[in-house]
Write an enzyme that holds these catalytic residues in place. Sequence first.
Site, PDB file in Angstrom:
ATOM      1  CB  THR A  16      -1.025  -0.020   1.238  1.00  0.00           C
ATOM      2  OG1 THR A  16      -1.753  -1.251   1.112  1.00  0.00           O
ATOM      3  CG2 THR A  16      -1.926   1.319   1.307  1.00  0.00           C
ATOM      4  CB  THR A  89       0.036  -3.146   6.434  1.00  0.00           C
ATOM      5  OG1 THR A  89      -1.242  -3.265   5.624  1.00  0.00           O
ATOM      6  CG2 THR A  89       0.594  -1.764   6.531  1.00  0.00           C
ATOM      7  CG  ASP A  90      -2.718  -7.363   3.490  1.00  0.00           C
ATOM      8  OD1 ASP A  90      -3.459  -6.712   4.116  1.00  0.00           O
ATOM      9  OD2 ASP A  90      -2.848  -7.651   2.276  1.00  0.00           O
TER      10      ASP A  90
END
Length: 325
Positions: A16, A89-90
Amino acid sequence: MADNARSVAVISLGGTIAMTTQTDGGATPTLSADDLVAAVPGLASTGIHVEVHDFRQLPGASLAFSDLLELAVKVETLTVDGVVITQGTDTIEETAYLLDLVTGGDMPIVVTGAMRTASMAGADGPANVLAAVRVAASAEARGQGCVVVFGEEIHAARWVRKTHATSPTAFTSYPGPIGYVAEERVRIMTRPGPLPTFDPRYTSAARTAIATIGLGDDGTVLQAIGEHVQGLVVAAFGAGHVPMACVDALTDLAKSMPVVLATRTGAGPVLQRTYGFPGSESDLLARGLISANTLDPVKARILLQLLLMTSHDKDEVAQSFSTFS
């Protein structure tokens, strides 16, 4: 660059933080490491020399063990004072813990990212990168292993978790951050002990999985998963409990592979001898399951995967979990 200037390598994996919104409305990774660094206000005034490396341009969900093991080898070759990894960030909590287990030395390795794309109002990427660079360049962060810096908080890799799907304060840890960044100063409050490390250059293929136990489970899904893996993490209720109907399936699986017992709660240990009913923690450990201790299921799977990829047998896996967690 002055002779005494600190140097930090920023390595971009995508995610992201490197995404912009396309004409069709969907966000995809488009920004390079140069783009990310150029967008950080105040970075030049820190006096920190920053070199950039584009390593991958993938969503965090698409990173693989092979990507991160290759990254670990690259990190070990860099002649800098610290390293910042930017990614989606996952999987930040998984990347950070894996790097903690396969990199050695005192050089700070910092993982960060963003919850908002560069195209969104209030994009958090630049602030996170600035704080991460400060931490990576600081003497205070040396010897901490890999850490996650988000929202100016510093989290130990072994404790950090993503606990919200969209909030800019998504990353938390129990018992809490080990430090923070304030007024341009890095402050470390707690120093976790060092962990043994794996050599990322010598690994073989392995497949592991996490099986989350739910109300009314009867062991059928556990048996199905067991047919396709060499090791299994069970995300159990509470302090390490499963329905009685799952006990036989787990007993059989533990005879043929390492089966690690973790708690799905997100904090606290798997107990050893408090409860004694069928499917309790003491019952399952007596049947050959391996305690994850305080590791959550995600971290327990990372450790199990690395152990199997480096040819550890069941007894060695059990011993390692008592050492690493």
